[in-house]
Design a protein around this motif. Structure first.
Motif, PDB file in Angstrom:
ATOM      1  N   THR A  21       4.856  33.912  36.304  1.00 17.81           N
ATOM      2  CA  THR A  21       5.254  33.060  35.175  1.00 17.81           C
ATOM      3  C   THR A  21       4.249  31.825  34.772  1.00 17.81           C
ATOM      4  O   THR A  21       4.442  31.082  33.709  1.00 17.81           O
ATOM      5  N   GLN A  22       3.213  31.781  35.422  1.00 21.48           N
ATOM      6  CA  GLN A  22       2.040  30.982  35.064  1.00 21.48           C
ATOM      7  C   GLN A  22       0.653  31.694  35.119  1.00 21.48           C
ATOM      8  O   GLN A  22      -0.337  31.160  35.766  1.00 21.48           O
ATOM      9  N   SER A  69      -2.543  32.750  32.822  1.00 20.45           N
ATOM     10  CA  SER A  69      -3.285  32.315  31.923  1.00 20.45           C
ATOM     11  C   SER A  69      -4.811  33.002  31.778  1.00 20.45           C
ATOM     12  O   SER A  69      -5.245  33.562  32.617  1.00 20.45           O
ATOM     13  N   ARG A  84      -1.383  31.274  27.462  1.00 20.72           N
ATOM     14  CA  ARG A  84      -0.550  31.927  28.729  1.00 20.72           C
ATOM     15  C   ARG A  84      -0.334  33.482  28.222  1.00 20.72           C
ATOM     16  O   ARG A  84      -0.110  33.612  27.238  1.00 20.72           O
ATOM     17  N   ALA A 124       5.139  31.492  40.723  1.00 21.70           N
ATOM     18  CA  ALA A 124       5.005  30.572  39.584  1.00 21.70           C
ATOM     19  C   ALA A 124       3.709  29.944  39.892  1.00 21.70           C
ATOM     20  O   ALA A 124       3.386  28.912  39.155  1.00 21.70           O
ATOM     21  N   LEU A 145      -0.290  29.390  39.762  1.00 18.92           N
ATOM     22  CA  LEU A 145      -1.368  29.980  38.558  1.00 18.92           C
ATOM     23  C   LEU A 145      -2.174  31.392  39.059  1.00 18.92           C
ATOM     24  O   LEU A 145      -2.638  31.056  39.884  1.00 18.92           O
ATOM     25  N   PRO A 163       0.266  23.817  35.402  1.00 21.91           N
ATOM     26  CA  PRO A 163       1.435  23.904  34.925  1.00 21.91           C
ATOM     27  C   PRO A 163       2.260  22.618  34.451  1.00 21.91           C
ATOM     28  O   PRO A 163       3.285  22.759  33.471  1.00 21.91           O
TER      29      PRO A 163
END
Length: 466
Positions: A68-69, A71, A321, A337, A339, A402
């Motif tokens: 969910t994080q 990038s 993201r 969650a 990075l 985040p």
């Protein structure tokens, strides 16, 4: 060196290479990377968007570790693809702008996997200078950069094709053919399947068949919170950057036209989902699911009216993201969650294959996170590089976590790291996820600004100074 010594040296290298290949054939997993183009993090139902329809990708996410994080370290096609292939920043691998080639001496994950006994193939969009073969792919069926969806120039070995079908449909069939061949051979494979969708076509449009467009009512699609385009607290040059002028040409200042554009984007994402569904079904049909790791991600995000802008490049959340899911043998589905970066893909694939990790990589294998056990101390932030920019973007570096985004912008490329930034932005992504309020000068955020600025300074010292 005598001829006898030279012979034994070469013979030893050959024996070693054959042993490595045999070992890979005996038990190494297959590796499939599906790389979408311009797919935002929230352009998946699995990532919390109740309006978009992506049943096949949602099903893949349901059996994956879903990040969910995740990038990218530069939100632009060529630099992101180079980072994925090399595990290194653009300032190191040489790709900081569109169509730039990899710097001489760079080694890709495809080359290292081929050395480890893998059959390597690249199917779909190629958007780096040179050719896939130069980058370590045994087989290549590809089109360059961006263009029309139909009658696209596709390179197939020594041949050039102009298929009438949608280019992504043609590439799905080619990837399926590759899977069929590899299923019969028993040799492990590394396949990169890179799509055109949901990138626009050469007319700056998202045309799609009615069966996809009719699934969406533009009036039901919510507008971004910052669609009004207030740039208070942001660098003044953004009022004239391509992200804004192109959005104005699309009519983003008019609610109905913006909603129509949202519908068009959602429709091609659903079209993409259907195509990837066929590829995944073939993997199952051929009995390859239990021996294949599947990584799905995008090369960058996409601004869909945020700050009354379009496109990418800028370091705002919807540009940076991306979706990222990893499925494979023994993976327990869950949400992660911490990075993850596109730089992490190369070391992850190398570890999966049991291949050595080069010391020069900037990314970190994601396998400790995928396995879900005790992981080493993990990054809490990363530095985003935009050195050459695109469409009038000025050179910038950003430190992103985040919770926070700090952006340092300079007026000239030769000033980066040699003088103080000309403009500073700081956003609290928890309290202000839409990045409306620049709090760089607020007393309560001074310590956060200092810490993130130190990360930018460290990146400059490590990567940008001779």
């Amino acid at each position: 060196m005598t001829s006898r010594v030279r012979f034994h040296t070469l013979f030893g290298r050959l024996v070693f290479a054959l042993a490595v290949a045999a070992g890979a054939r005996a038990g190494a997993p297959n590796l499939l990377v599906v790389l979408a183009d311009d797919l935002r993090f929230d352009a998946l139902g699995a990532n919390g968007n109740p309006h978009i329809r992506t049943p096949h990708l949602d099903a893949l996410a349901a059996r994956s570790v879903r990040f969910t994080q995740a990038s990218v370290v530069m939100s632009l096609c060529s630099p992101s693809r180079a980072a994925i292939l090399t595990g290194r920043y653009g300032s190191a691998n040489g790709v900081t702008s569109l169509d730039a080639p990899l710097r001489a001496g760079e080694t890709t994950v495809a080359e290292r996997l081929r050395e480890a006994g893998y059959r390597t193939a690249m199917v779909g969009k190629w958007h780096i200078g040179g050719t896939p073969q130069n980058a370590g792919f045994d087989e290549a069926f590809y089109f360059r950069g961006n263009g029309p969806f139909h009658r696209r120039r596709v390179i197939d070995g020594e041949r050039e094709l102009r298929p009438e079908e949608h280019v992504d449909d043609v590439c799905v069939e080619r990837s399926i053919a590759f899977l069929q061949t590899q299923a019969a051979s028993g040799r492990p494979f590394f396949l990169v399947h890179a799509t055109q969708l949901p990138h626009m076509d050469d007319r700056h449009a998202w045309p799609s068949p009615a069966e996809f467009r009719d699934r969406y009512d533009p009036a039901e699609l919510p507008l971004p919170a910052t669609a009004g385009g207030d740039l208070t607290g942001k660098p003044p040059y953004l009022a004239a950057v391509r992200n804004r002028t192109q959005a104005d040409s699309y009519g983003y200042h008019e609610t109905d036209r913006l909603r129509a554009h949202l519908r068009d984007y959602y429709a091609v994402v659903t079209q993409l989902d259907t195509m990837i569904g066929r590829l995944l079904a073939a993997l199952d049909r051929l009995g390859l699911r239990e021996t294949t790791w599947i990584v799905f991600l995008s090369d960058n995000g996409w601004l869909l009216g945020e700050h009354r802008m379009t496109s990418k490049v800028l370091p705002y959340a919807d540009s940076v993201r991306v979706p990222l899911t990893i499925a494979g043998p023994g993976v327990v589905p869950r949400v992660e969650a911490r990075l993850a970066l596109n730089l992490d893909l190369a070391p992850t694939l190398l570890e999966l294959a049991g291949a050595a990790r080069p010391a020069a990589l900037h990314g970190t294998s994601l396998l400790p996170l995928v396995r879900g056990g005790a992981a080493p101390e993990w990054r809490r932030s990363f530095v985003y590089e935009c050195l050459d920019g695109y469409g009038g973007t000025q050179p910038l570096l950003a430190a992103i976590s985040p919770e926070w985004t700090l952006v340092h912008t300079w007026n000239a490329a030769d000033a980066v790291g040699r003088q103080a930034p000309d403009f500073v932005e700081l956003y609290n992504l928890v309290a202000d996820p839409a990045e409306r309020r620049n709090v760089a000068d607020s007393a309560e955020a001074s310590e956060v600004r200092r810490m993130l600025a130190a990360e930018i300074d460290a990146h400059i010292a490590r990567h940008l100074r001779p």
